[in-house]
Write an enzyme that holds these catalytic residues in place. Structure first.
Site, PDB file in Angstrom:
ATOM      1  N   GLN A   1       0.842  -1.197   0.000  1.00  0.00           N
ATOM      2  CA  GLN A   1       0.000   0.000   0.000  1.00  0.00           C
ATOM      3  C   GLN A   1       0.879   1.249   0.000  1.00  0.00           C
ATOM      4  O   GLN A   1       1.069   1.893   1.015  1.00  0.00           O
ATOM      5  CB  GLN A   1      -0.890  -0.037   1.252  1.00  0.00           C
ATOM      6  CG  GLN A   1      -1.913   1.030   1.331  1.00  0.00           C
ATOM      7  CD  GLN A   1      -3.068   0.794   0.394  1.00  0.00           C
ATOM      8  OE1 GLN A   1      -3.569  -0.309   0.277  1.00  0.00           O
ATOM      9  NE2 GLN A   1      -3.494   1.836  -0.274  1.00  0.00           N
ATOM     10  N   PHE A   2       1.420   1.614  -1.179  1.00  0.00           N
ATOM     11  CA  PHE A   2       2.321   2.766  -1.241  1.00  0.00           C
ATOM     12  C   PHE A   2       1.617   4.060  -0.859  1.00  0.00           C
ATOM     13  O   PHE A   2       2.257   5.020  -0.427  1.00  0.00           O
ATOM     14  CB  PHE A   2       2.980   2.885  -2.620  1.00  0.00           C
ATOM     15  CG  PHE A   2       2.159   3.584  -3.659  1.00  0.00           C
ATOM     16  CD1 PHE A   2       2.355   4.934  -3.911  1.00  0.00           C
ATOM     17  CD2 PHE A   2       1.180   2.907  -4.370  1.00  0.00           C
ATOM     18  CE1 PHE A   2       1.602   5.586  -4.863  1.00  0.00           C
ATOM     19  CE2 PHE A   2       0.430   3.546  -5.320  1.00  0.00           C
ATOM     20  CZ  PHE A   2       0.626   4.893  -5.569  1.00  0.00           C
ATOM     21  N   THR A   3       0.290   4.099  -0.956  1.00  0.00           N
ATOM     22  CA  THR A   3      -0.432   5.334  -0.633  1.00  0.00           C
ATOM     23  C   THR A   3      -0.351   5.685   0.857  1.00  0.00           C
ATOM     24  O   THR A   3      -0.712   6.795   1.239  1.00  0.00           O
ATOM     25  CB  THR A   3      -1.901   5.261  -1.077  1.00  0.00           C
ATOM     26  OG1 THR A   3      -2.544   4.156  -0.430  1.00  0.00           O
ATOM     27  CG2 THR A   3      -2.004   5.125  -2.589  1.00  0.00           C
TER      28      THR A   3
END
Length: 149
Positions: free
Chosen positions: A78-80
């Site tokens: 989940q890079f966000t």
């Protein structure tokens, strides 16, 4: 590294043309890898995740870990989680690790959890996914590796 950890009754992830991965009772982990993260961050976060006491004991107190209950984990990249929304209306992701490095540390995190003997399912790196979460409680916590380094 950052992880949003949710106590779940069950969770699943799917992507177009891919096999659906699902778990029963355990932890859903949304994992973000930062630009400055390394293996020390992975090991710290794995230890914190598998030993986090968020499951109820016989007295109804949160005294048991996912290891204690023999639970399962679903880990989704989940890079966000590294999105910076302080300026403007569109998040900036300059604090997120480049994809190659993020993949390496994400896979290391999954591997280190597997080494504990727990069952781990994972999402699909850099793909659009649908995630189903049956948050139990709800119990949702944010873990960050840099607070102790």
């Amino acid at each position: 590294m950052r992880a949003v950890v949710q106590r779940v009754a069950g969770a699943a992830v799917s992507a177009p043309g891919r096999e659906r991965h699902a778990i029963g009772r355990g932890l859903m982990v949304l994992l973000g890898v930062g630009r400055e993260d390394n293996l020390g961050d992975v090991r710290y976060l794995v230890d914190k995740t598998v030993n986090l006491r968020v499951f109820e004991d016989g007295a109804g107190k949160m005294n048991l870990s996912v290891q204690d209950i023999g639970g399962e984990l679903l880990v989704v990249s989940q890079f966000t989680l590294y999105g910076d929304c302080r300026k403007g209306r569109r998040p900036g992701f300059s604090d997120a690790a480049p994809p190659e490095r993020a993949r390496e540390l994400y896979l290391e995190y999954v591997k280190e959890i597997e080494l504990t003997g727990l069952r781990v399912a994972s999402g699909y790196f850099q793909e659009h996914m649908l995630v189903e979460i049956m948050n139990d409680g709800p119990v949702t916590l944010l873990l960050e590796s840099k607070k102790n380094f």
